[in-house]
Every structure is written in structure tokens, then in C-alpha cells.
Enzyme design. Structure first.
Site, PDB file in Angstrom:
ATOM      1  N   TRP A 132      -7.490   6.502   5.809  1.00 18.94           N
ATOM      2  CA  TRP A 132      -7.374   6.789   4.374  1.00 18.94           C
ATOM      3  C   TRP A 132      -8.391   6.013   3.546  1.00 18.94           C
ATOM      4  O   TRP A 132      -8.525   6.250   2.353  1.00 18.94           O
ATOM      5  CB  TRP A 132      -5.956   6.516   3.890  1.00 18.94           C
ATOM      6  CG  TRP A 132      -5.366   5.246   4.408  1.00 18.94           C
ATOM      7  CD1 TRP A 132      -5.490   4.001   3.866  1.00 18.94           C
ATOM      8  CD2 TRP A 132      -4.565   5.089   5.573  1.00 18.94           C
ATOM      9  NE1 TRP A 132      -4.820   3.078   4.625  1.00 18.94           N
ATOM     10  CE2 TRP A 132      -4.230   3.717   5.671  1.00 18.94           C
ATOM     11  CE3 TRP A 132      -4.078   5.973   6.545  1.00 18.94           C
ATOM     12  CZ2 TRP A 132      -3.441   3.218   6.710  1.00 18.94           C
ATOM     13  CZ3 TRP A 132      -3.297   5.469   7.569  1.00 18.94           C
ATOM     14  CH2 TRP A 132      -2.985   4.107   7.643  1.00 18.94           C
ATOM     15  N   GLU A 170      -0.216   5.786   1.010  1.00 17.79           N
ATOM     16  CA  GLU A 170       0.508   4.770   0.251  1.00 17.79           C
ATOM     17  C   GLU A 170       2.022   4.926   0.427  1.00 17.79           C
ATOM     18  O   GLU A 170       2.744   3.928   0.568  1.00 17.79           O
ATOM     19  CB  GLU A 170       0.154   4.871  -1.237  1.00 17.79           C
ATOM     20  CG  GLU A 170      -1.241   4.382  -1.594  1.00 17.79           C
ATOM     21  CD  GLU A 170      -1.311   2.861  -1.668  1.00 17.79           C
ATOM     22  OE1 GLU A 170      -0.252   2.221  -1.787  1.00 17.79           O
ATOM     23  OE2 GLU A 170      -2.433   2.334  -1.593  1.00 17.79           O
TER      24      GLU A 170
END
Length: 395
Positions: free
Chosen positions: A62, A75
């Protein structure tokens, strides 16, 4: 693998931190971001952290993208879950739901199945709902302002800051568990983090590099995850040890101060694997709200004081599904720990006797073949029940 070679430029004026905060051990105000932290020290902390990150930062999938959707998914998955656990789930998720639109248009059962095993299933339900909101209200594009991001289900201030800084390089601070631990040690905070939240937010904001917030926040999290670990931190390798009060006073293993925790409740549960004459098993889908909302399970419930496992199962099945059963042999006993409680599942084979199954305390009931159980999203403890069923059939 190093992230990159940084060539930062620095602004000696730290971000303003707002109102004065009184806290045992130090006083924090707009012109005093932390106890005895000068502008020069803040400059050094930023520079040292970014240099360390350039040399030692983790290469994570990511971090190779600026797509806010991909960063958002990471997240959420990383909340209360370790990176090594998240990695395969993240890769599979991005293949199955490559865009916000794909996720929004997916069936919730597909979403929960993709999440199966990660735990904290409200995260998956919130991701799904938020994607539908973004599609309906933001034209399918992830919003770029803090209030809009924080209005989405499942996104708090830290998650919003992580997304906006990583995807858009916005100077928004973060305060996840790793950052709280680093700051508690750095500033020698002598109360549990939950009692110092406002001050911790202000320190995080004051330290944030306004010119490189993306790299700074990622470095901040890496520092806590790989160096300033909960136990036995690698202080000699830490780029912040010259300024760390815990290190200077040899208090790194005592800080942060532990939160007071109540004893962990332990629940005994009776669980039924109910067979009909066709060799099918009855499963039910939990209501949407709650810890495991929307997932399928083998029915059952809490054993009352003085009640046998068998009596509990008979009672629970009558109350929740409205059918009569007989309880047979024990299949398996499973101990499982959640965040705030533990359970022991006492699982028995049962035989259907009479009555029409009803979704009294659940959203849906269904008779299924053993071979089809893997198609449904189950909590992890129930996955162990499925494996026990299959193992017994192979014997």
C-alpha cells in the site's frame, strides 16, 4: 528494502498546536509543543526520523500506490491487526474488489467472506457501507477533506489522517497505538495514554513535518512497529533516542503506563451441529448489529448457572430457531479469545426432531450440505467446527 533516499527541506517553524494542556509531567501550549522541545529539537526529530525511514522503512504494497481506496483498505485492515496477517488478505481483497465501485456493488456476504479470519468484522461491514456512500454521494471518488472522510462509517481521526497524508500528502496528524507508545516514551508521559489523548494529539501535530507529511506519518508508524516495540524496544537503533526521556531515564520498559483493565469475562457456550434426515446441517445468519453481525454460525447460546451443556443447547435452539432437537455426542470444545472476553464453545452433534426452523433471534436460517459450508462467511471459531465435522467424516 529501503523506501527511497530522502532529500528533505525543513521548516524550522513547527505546526502550531493550539490550546494549553496541563498534564502530570509537562505543560503543553502553542508556543511550547512538548516539555523543553525547542524548534531546533523538533527540526532534528523530523530530520532524523525521515533519514531513518529512507534507510530502514518497510516496503509494503500500500506504500507503492497513491490510490486512496487501496490506502483506505490497508488502514482499516491494519487496525488491531499485524502487518504479516494483513498482507495476504489485502492482496486478495484488491484483486476481488479493485475499486470503490466494485466494493460498493458487491453483496455483503461476498465482502464478509473475503474478510473471514481477520476478525473485528464491523470493519468489513463499515468498508462496504462507506463504499456505497462514496459511490452515491461523492461520485465514486474518495473525498479529500477531513470532515467528509471522518463522516464515513468506520473512519476516525487517526484513520482519516493516515489516508489523507498517504494518498494526498496532506499535513494531517495521526495517533494510532504505535504513535501513542512512541510519544509516551519520547516525552516521559506518566499516565496511561487514554488520560493524555489531547496532549498526545497536540504533540503528534507539532512534530508532523508539514512539507513531507506522507513520509513522516508512515515513518512514525514504522518506528513504533519495528523499533519502539511494546516489549524490549531497540533503543540503540532508534533515531530519536537522543531526545527520548524514557531512554534517558531507563524507563522504556515501564512506559507507556498500562491501562487498568477489568478481569476478562469467560463465557461458556453450548453449540449445536443439527443434522436432518437428508444429511444436511442447520446454520443461521447473525443479525447485522454486534460483534459478528452478518456472519453465519452454528446456533447455540450461553450456558446458564447450574445448566448442563445439553439442556442449554435444547433451550437455546427452541428459543432462537423454534425447533425440537435431541442432543448427541460431543464434537469438539473450542477456546477462543476476543478483545474483551473469552468463550469456550461446547459443540455437540444434534438430531432434528420436529418444527419449522424460524429466524427468531437471527436474520436467516438455512439447511446446507457439508460440502457447501465453505461458501458462507463464518467466524474463525466456527471454521474450526467445520474442520472438525469434515475430519470426523473422513474417519
Amino acid at each position: 528494502m529501503p523506501i527511497s533516499s530522502f532529500h528533505p527541506t525543513y521548516n524550522d517553524n513547527p505546526n502550531p498546536v493550539g490550546q494549553t494542556i496541563d498534564l502530570p509531567g509537562f505543560r503543553l501550549s502553542a508556543d511550547q509543543p512538548g516539555k523543553d522541545l525547542s524548534n531546533h529539537e523538533i527540526h532534528d526529530l523530523r530530520q532524523n526520523l525521515l533519514r531513518w525511514y529512507g534507510e530502514s522503512g518497510r516496503d509494503l504494497p500500500w506504500r507503492r500506490t497513491r490510490d486512496p481506496y487501496a490506502i483506505w483498505v490497508s488502514e482499516i485492515m491494519l487496525q488491531q491487526t499485524q502487518v504479516k496477517t494483513v498482507m495476504p488478505y489485502y492482496e486478495h481483497w484488491m484483486q476481488q474488489f479493485p475499486t470503490i465501485a466494485h466494493l460498493a456493488q458487491a453483496d455483503q456476504q461476498q465482502v464478509l467472506k473475503a474478510w473471514q479470519g481477520l476478525g473485528y468484522y464491523a470493519r468489513a461491514r463499515n468498508l462496504h457501507r462507506a463504499a456505497q456512500i462514496i459511490l452515491a454521494q461523492h461520485g465514486g471518488k474518495f473525498p479529500q477533506d477531513l470532515p467528509s472522510v471522518m463522516s464515513l462509517p468506520g473512519i476516525g481521526q487517526t484513520t482519516a489522517g493516515g489516508i489523507l497524508s498517504a494518498a494526498f500528502n496532506q499535513a494531517v496528524p495521526i495517533l494510532d497505538g504505535n504513535v501513542k507508545r512512541v510519544l509516551a516514551r519520547l516525552r516521559g508521559i506518566d499516565v496511561p495514554p487514554s488520560q493524555a489523548i489531547k496532549a498526545l494529539w497536540q504533540i503528534s501535530a507539532s512534530l508532523l513535518d508539514p512539507q513531507q507529511p506522507r513520509d513522516f506519518n508512515q515513518a512514525f508508524m514504522d518506528l513504533g512497529a519495528t523499533i519502539c516495540t511494546p516489549k524490549n524496544p531497540a533503543c540503540l537503533l532508534c533515531p530519536w533516542n537522543p531526545h527520548c526521556l524514557a531512554y534517558q531515564t531507563n524507563m522504556q520498559n515501564e512506559l507507556p503506563v498500562s491501562e487498568k483493565r477489568a478481569p476478562t469475562p469467560h463465557k461458556q457456550i453450548g453449540v449445536a451441529v443439527i443434522w436432518n434426515d437428508r444429511g444436511q446441517i442447520l446454520i443461521d445468519r447473525r443479525k447485522q448489529e454486534g460483534l459478528l453481525g452478518g456472519l453465519w454460525e452454528f446456533p447455540g447460546g450461553k450456558i446458564e448457572p447450574g445448566e448442563t451443556v445439553e439442556a442449554c443447547i435444547v433451550r437455546e435452539i427452541q428459543e432462537e430457531i423454534g425447533i425440537e432437537i435431541t442432543v448427541g455426542d460431543r464434537l469438539i470444545t473450542i477456546d477462543h479469545t476476543y478483545t474483551h472476553f473469552r468463550v469456550t464453545l461446547n459443540v455437540h452433534h444434534c438430531q432434528y426432531v420436529s418444527g419449522e426452523p424460524q429466524a427468531i433471534e437471527c436474520d436467516e436460517v438455512r439447511w446446507v450440505e457439508v460440502a457447501d459450508l465453505e461458501q458462507f462467511p463464518f467466524p474463525q471459531a466456527n471454521v474450526q467446527i467445520i474442520e472438525a465435522i469434515k475430519q470426523q467424516q473422513r474417519q
